[in-house]
Design an enzyme around this catalytic site. Structure first.
Site, PDB file in Angstrom:
ATOM      1  N   VAL A   5       0.918  -1.276   0.110  1.00  0.00           N
ATOM      2  CA  VAL A   5       0.039  -0.060   0.206  1.00  0.00           C
ATOM      3  C   VAL A   5       0.898   1.311  -0.121  1.00  0.00           C
ATOM      4  O   VAL A   5       0.367   2.354  -0.077  1.00  0.00           O
ATOM      5  CB  VAL A   5      -0.864  -0.112   1.200  1.00  0.00           C
ATOM      6  N   LYS A   6       2.074   1.068   0.170  1.00  0.00           N
ATOM      7  CA  LYS A   6       2.939   2.299   0.143  1.00  0.00           C
ATOM      8  C   LYS A   6       3.242   2.840  -1.311  1.00  0.00           C
ATOM      9  O   LYS A   6       2.717   2.191  -2.110  1.00  0.00           O
ATOM     10  CB  LYS A   6       4.341   2.119   0.791  1.00  0.00           C
TER      11      LYS A   6
END
Length: 379
Positions: free
Chosen positions: A187-188
């Site tokens: 999700v980064k």
């Protein structure tokens, strides 16, 4: 479903991983050093050290600065638990500094007050870990000035901030810190599946970080305590860990890094659009920043309405999320003596906050749908 975050995987990413799968090097291999050099160049840092995840990076960052029993580490309560756990892994004590109500980062004013009280009490921190929440850098120049005055070292937790800038320099340049830590969780901003990276300008620290990620084994004859008897010899000279990144992960990371600029540009565009689309709603928007990497877009609603609004959005398949439950309120930390009320600004923010979807592949149409559903939930 529209998640709050999602990775973007291209054909080039897949090809890079397949190339490694067909090579001789699946675990350790030349791709790791290539990825490290590329990250160091992007961050304008002298050294980059790849590891299995950002939690591992935080752990060995503390160890490399000789954090141990009897030492004290301070960080922000508005973060994931790993930012604090890393000190406890080393046998040190942990404490927190409340956040700024506007930036949601560690408050320099609260830090200065706490340092003054700590000096009078004879219990200053050895390390401070500022967390660049949502991708926006803390005021590192001010924190570094306090570090010089009070004698603490600095680890930047930039897990959210790959591609961010601070005062015109890339986050990770370590202009005002000893070490910076990045996360490459899916999700980064960019991903290696799992994975992390440390940057530093200190050559001795870089060598130790490499050693600590590989069981504490010396990486060359110059680090060995005695002359090797043959090319087969290795020497463990301290207690380290198996925190190595794989060649597979590095290949994906290197391919992803090539798209860092468009990833950041799209996130910033979506944020500008959110700001315009949400301006008339009874919510608090995150403070604008042209230097943030915008990993998250956290909004605030009245505390008594949050659960209802949150639930309505999830029921409509908008997978909003709360970032973060203040670390000091977790059961484990309450058992260490922390309690509700210790860091009121972080607790106030938490009571009202949740993050809206924000990721590279979020379309304008999906964003408008999120806004419309939020407007309906608030009405």
């Amino acid at each position: 479903m529209i998640p709050y975050g999602r990775q973007n995987i291209s054909d080039d990413d897949i090809a890079a991983v397949v190339e490694v799968l067909r090579s001789e090097w699946l675990t350790q291999g030349p791709g790791i050093a290539s990825f490290e050099r590329a990250v160091a160049e992007v961050c304008q840092a002298r050294h980059a050290v790849a590891v299995s995840n950002a939690t591992a990076a935080l752990h060995i960052a503390c160890l490399s600065l000789d954090v141990g029993p009897g030492d004290l580490v301070w960080t922000s309560p508005n973060t994931f638990v790993a930012s604090a756990n890393c000190a406890l892994y080393c046998g040190a004590d942990i404490d927190f500094v409340d956040i700024d109500s506007q930036t949601l980062n560690l408050s320099v004013e609260r830090l200065a007050e706490k340092l003054d009280a700590a000096r009078q009490a004879g219990r200053l921190p050895k390390v401070v870990i500022p967390v660049h929440f949502s991708g926006r850098s803390c005021d590192m120049q001010a924190i570094a000035a306090l570090g010089k005055e009070y004698g603490f070292r600095i680890i930047e937790d930039a897990s959210h901030a790959v591609g961010a800038e601070h005062q015109g320099m890339p986050v990770g340049a370590c202009q005002y810190s000893d070490i910076t830590v990045f996360s490459f969780h899916p999700v980064k901003i960019i991903t290696t599946g799992e994975g992390g990276m440390l940057t530093t300008n200190d050559t001795a620290l870089a060598k130790r970080l490499v050693r600590l990620r590989t069981h504490g084994i010396a990486q060359g004859s110059d680090e060995m305590v005695s002359a090797p008897q043959g090319p087969w010899e290795y020497q463990q000279i301290e207690l380290g860990f198996n925190y190595r990144m794989t060649n597979l992960q590095a290949a994906l990371g290197l391919s992803q890094l090539a798209r860092l600029s468009p990833f950041i540009a799209r996130r910033r565009q979506l944020v500008r659009q959110y700001h315009a689309l949400l301006a008339d709603l009874p919510i608090v928007l995150p403070q604008a920043s042209e230097e943030s990497a915008w990993h998250l877009y956290p909004i605030r609603v009245a505390a008594e309405r949050r659960l209802d609004v949150f639930s309505k959005l999830r029921a409509a398949d908008v997978w909003v999320q709360v970032h973060y439950i203040p670390v000091h309120t977790q059961p484990y930390y309450r058992n260490l003596g922390f309690k509700a009320g210790d860091f009121p600004e972080a607790e106030h923010y938490f009571a009202e906050a949740f993050s809206l979807p924000l990721f590279y592949d979020l379309t304008d149409e999906e964003q408008q749908s999120v806004v419309d559903l939020l407007r309906e939930a608030l009405s």
